[in-house]
Enzyme design. Sequence first.
Site, PDB file in Angstrom:
ATOM      1  CB  ILE A  26      -8.699  48.659  42.285  1.00 38.92           C
ATOM      2  CG1 ILE A  26      -9.732  48.634  43.410  1.00 38.92           C
ATOM      3  CG2 ILE A  26      -8.305  50.096  41.956  1.00 38.92           C
ATOM      4  CD1 ILE A  26      -9.254  49.275  44.703  1.00 38.92           C
ATOM      5  CB  SER A  31       1.708  53.511  42.543  1.00 37.91           C
ATOM      6  OG  SER A  31       1.299  53.648  41.187  1.00 37.91           O
ATOM      7  N   GLY A  32      -0.322  55.380  43.701  1.00 36.57           N
ATOM      8  CA  GLY A  32      -1.240  56.498  43.475  1.00 36.57           C
ATOM      9  C   GLY A  32      -2.610  56.307  44.084  1.00 36.57           C
ATOM     10  CE1 TYR A 185      -4.946  61.347  30.711  1.00 33.98           C
ATOM     11  CE2 TYR A 185      -5.380  63.699  30.921  1.00 33.98           C
ATOM     12  CZ  TYR A 185      -5.351  62.428  31.469  1.00 33.98           C
ATOM     13  OH  TYR A 185      -5.742  62.227  32.771  1.00 33.98           O
TER      14      TYR A 185
END
Length: 315
Positions: A26, A31-32, A185
């Site tokens: 991963i 975090s998250g 983005y």
Amino acid sequence: MADRTFGKQGWTPERLGSLAGKTYIITGANSGTGFEASRILLSKGAKVVMLNRNPDKSTAAIAQLKQEFGANADVSFVHMDLAVLASVREAAAKVLETVPHIDALICNAAIAQVPSQKLTVDGFESQLGTNHYGHFVLCGALFSRIKESAGRIVVVSSLGYKMGLRTIKFGDMNWDQNYSANPAYSQSKLAQMMFAYELQDKIKAAGKKVEVYVCHPGSSATSLISTSGGFVTKVIWRLMMMSPMVQSAEKGAYPEVMCATEDGLEQRAFYGPTGRMEFVGPVGKGTLEPYAYDKAVIEKLWVRSEKESGFAWEM
């Protein structure tokens, strides 16, 4: 009409059986949603290898997970900065040396809403370089191991793919002219999706047994915006987090865990929350706009990506 394949509550980790013997890689897992995905997978006995940029945060995350699941929890990290292609190659080499089996590579890490144009050390607009080119090279470098394992690649995109031009700005991919955080983005997340859908086609044509899925976390309470977004964006996000239009990071992790583990999913699909505006709610198959897999564009992007990254894929 919302997908009800997994019932009224949608897909949840309750569907998971034992994952003992399974290995999951991963990116951005300290975090998250990446951290929450690690928690879910470890809770079912899986092995998790994090590919993270920050060693200190990675060490703290692993300590937290071992405190929760015990000292024998099989979780480790390899240092990798997606914005630096040399770092991506080094990390991939380390994984190939130390991880003999990969059941799924989850491309979770991202940066978002960078307020002014920044370039990576390789000369790419930062969001495109990190979100797309970094994962493009990582997936290619690990593909042989994933193929040996008949494993999966999970690309975590965003509903933000709809915010921009809805195609790739091939004439100015770095946004040297008229840079704006949202369109840049959006292009990076659309590029990730297009890469995944073209990879599906190439795998099918080559007759290989690797599955590729695309998902998004909806609107989830993570540090993504606060890490890379501008001041105004951060303020707006803080206000949104107090509304019902934002869900927990744990629920935001459900789509990527589902795509890494669930059998019988469709590949030409976009999985995530199916509730209000597909920001929150039960996880299932969501809306996929046809321009995300426009064949002429995804083929052109693949060729461009190989050229720009200097990485030639082998099926």
